[in-house]
Design a protein around this motif. Sequence first.
Motif, PDB file in Angstrom:
ATOM      1  N   LYS A  44     -19.836  72.208  26.472  1.00  0.00           N
ATOM      2  CA  LYS A  44     -20.545  72.485  25.228  1.00  0.00           C
ATOM      3  C   LYS A  44     -20.815  71.161  24.515  1.00  0.00           C
ATOM      4  O   LYS A  44     -20.028  70.219  24.598  1.00  0.00           O
ATOM      5  CB  LYS A  44     -19.703  73.382  24.315  1.00  0.00           C
ATOM      6  CG  LYS A  44     -19.544  74.809  24.804  1.00  0.00           C
ATOM      7  CD  LYS A  44     -18.733  75.629  23.808  1.00  0.00           C
ATOM      8  CE  LYS A  44     -18.587  77.072  24.264  1.00  0.00           C
ATOM      9  NZ  LYS A  44     -17.777  77.871  23.303  1.00  0.00           N
ATOM     10  N   GLY A  81     -15.481  78.637  27.479  1.00  0.00           N
ATOM     11  CA  GLY A  81     -14.847  78.518  26.176  1.00  0.00           C
ATOM     12  C   GLY A  81     -13.520  77.805  26.196  1.00  0.00           C
ATOM     13  O   GLY A  81     -12.968  77.483  25.138  1.00  0.00           O
ATOM     14  N   THR A  82     -12.984  77.514  27.403  1.00  0.00           N
ATOM     15  CA  THR A  82     -11.707  76.815  27.512  1.00  0.00           C
ATOM     16  C   THR A  82     -11.788  75.418  26.898  1.00  0.00           C
ATOM     17  O   THR A  82     -12.741  74.680  27.144  1.00  0.00           O
ATOM     18  CB  THR A  82     -11.281  76.683  28.985  1.00  0.00           C
ATOM     19  OG1 THR A  82     -11.105  77.984  29.545  1.00  0.00           O
ATOM     20  CG2 THR A  82      -9.982  75.904  29.110  1.00  0.00           C
ATOM     21  N   THR A  83     -10.797  75.079  26.068  1.00  0.00           N
ATOM     22  CA  THR A  83     -10.680  73.719  25.554  1.00  0.00           C
ATOM     23  C   THR A  83      -9.877  72.911  26.567  1.00  0.00           C
ATOM     24  O   THR A  83      -8.730  73.257  26.879  1.00  0.00           O
ATOM     25  CB  THR A  83      -9.974  73.705  24.191  1.00  0.00           C
ATOM     26  OG1 THR A  83     -10.738  74.468  23.259  1.00  0.00           O
ATOM     27  CG2 THR A  83      -9.840  72.271  23.677  1.00  0.00           C
ATOM     28  N   ARG A 119     -12.707  68.725  24.915  1.00  0.00           N
ATOM     29  CA  ARG A 119     -14.052  69.271  25.148  1.00  0.00           C
ATOM     30  C   ARG A 119     -13.952  70.738  25.571  1.00  0.00           C
ATOM     31  O   ARG A 119     -12.959  71.171  26.142  1.00  0.00           O
ATOM     32  CB  ARG A 119     -14.786  68.469  26.231  1.00  0.00           C
ATOM     33  CG  ARG A 119     -14.971  66.997  25.917  1.00  0.00           C
ATOM     34  CD  ARG A 119     -15.861  66.766  24.704  1.00  0.00           C
ATOM     35  NE  ARG A 119     -17.179  67.315  24.878  1.00  0.00           N
ATOM     36  CZ  ARG A 119     -18.219  66.665  25.428  1.00  0.00           C
ATOM     37  NH1 ARG A 119     -18.037  65.433  25.876  1.00  0.00           N
ATOM     38  NH2 ARG A 119     -19.395  67.242  25.519  1.00  0.00           N
ATOM     39  N   SER A 120     -15.015  71.511  25.324  1.00  0.00           N
ATOM     40  CA  SER A 120     -15.019  72.936  25.639  1.00  0.00           C
ATOM     41  C   SER A 120     -16.031  73.243  26.720  1.00  0.00           C
ATOM     42  O   SER A 120     -17.124  72.648  26.759  1.00  0.00           O
ATOM     43  CB  SER A 120     -15.334  73.758  24.385  1.00  0.00           C
ATOM     44  OG  SER A 120     -14.330  73.577  23.413  1.00  0.00           O
TER      45      SER A 120
END
Length: 262
Positions: free
Chosen positions: A200, A150-152, A182-183
């Motif tokens: 993702k 989930g990290t951007t 991006r995630s």
Amino acid sequence: MDQNAQAPAAVHATQRRQSRRPTLASGVLLLTVAGLCASLPGEAAADLPAELVGHVQELALSGARAGAPQGARVSVQLGALDSRLRLAPCREVQPYLPQGQRMWGKTRIGLRCLDGARTGPSGARWNVTLPVQVMVHARAVVAAQALPAGTTLSAALLQTAEVDIAAEMGQVFLDTGLLEGRSLQRPLVPGEAVRSSDLKARRWFAVGERVQVLASGRGYAVSGEAQALEPGFDGQNVRVRFENGRTVTGRAVGERRVEVLL
């Protein structure tokens, strides 16, 4: 490129017959071997002849270099044949690349006997595969610290380092700028390469948004505006509807942009 390679561990063998002679692929090396000997369970297995090892290594290196970036270091480590096998002696062994097999990461090279020892009217002929580990070391973008799912991503969270880009599936990146915003869909440990499969899917637009549609064919291209009937994820097909009610399917290629090939 670095061409480090290691000889395989001991080879255990068991007999396998084929009803007809395999077709030879052009450009594949042939090797005459006097003693790729049979090995019975419980006995010490015979090593692959040094000349055969050299040909197998070169074949793997050649296949790996075809897809490696410039300046990459390629190395090959040969494994061992299945210990349950028992191969009949063969005078002529041909190493070859199995059709569709990519020479990256954990892969295999084929070995087939073309002219076995004359123990019968046609001699012994067999076809087996040898495990191979191909490593391609090159610089790529990696995680600068532990990154949870989930990290951007941003430049502060990334760096470049030399890694084995063939270790896992998925495209690696050379520029941290390409990953900005991006995630991650899975966590990364420090020093692990960021691959396309870790990201993702990027959503370019939502349902109901107005999008620009470029329709192109042989020798022409037209554009227009339409309404998205589905969310537009990067590279995926999406349906859009024009003001006249016509619905078409295209591919989401950018921020509120859809490409239709006619």
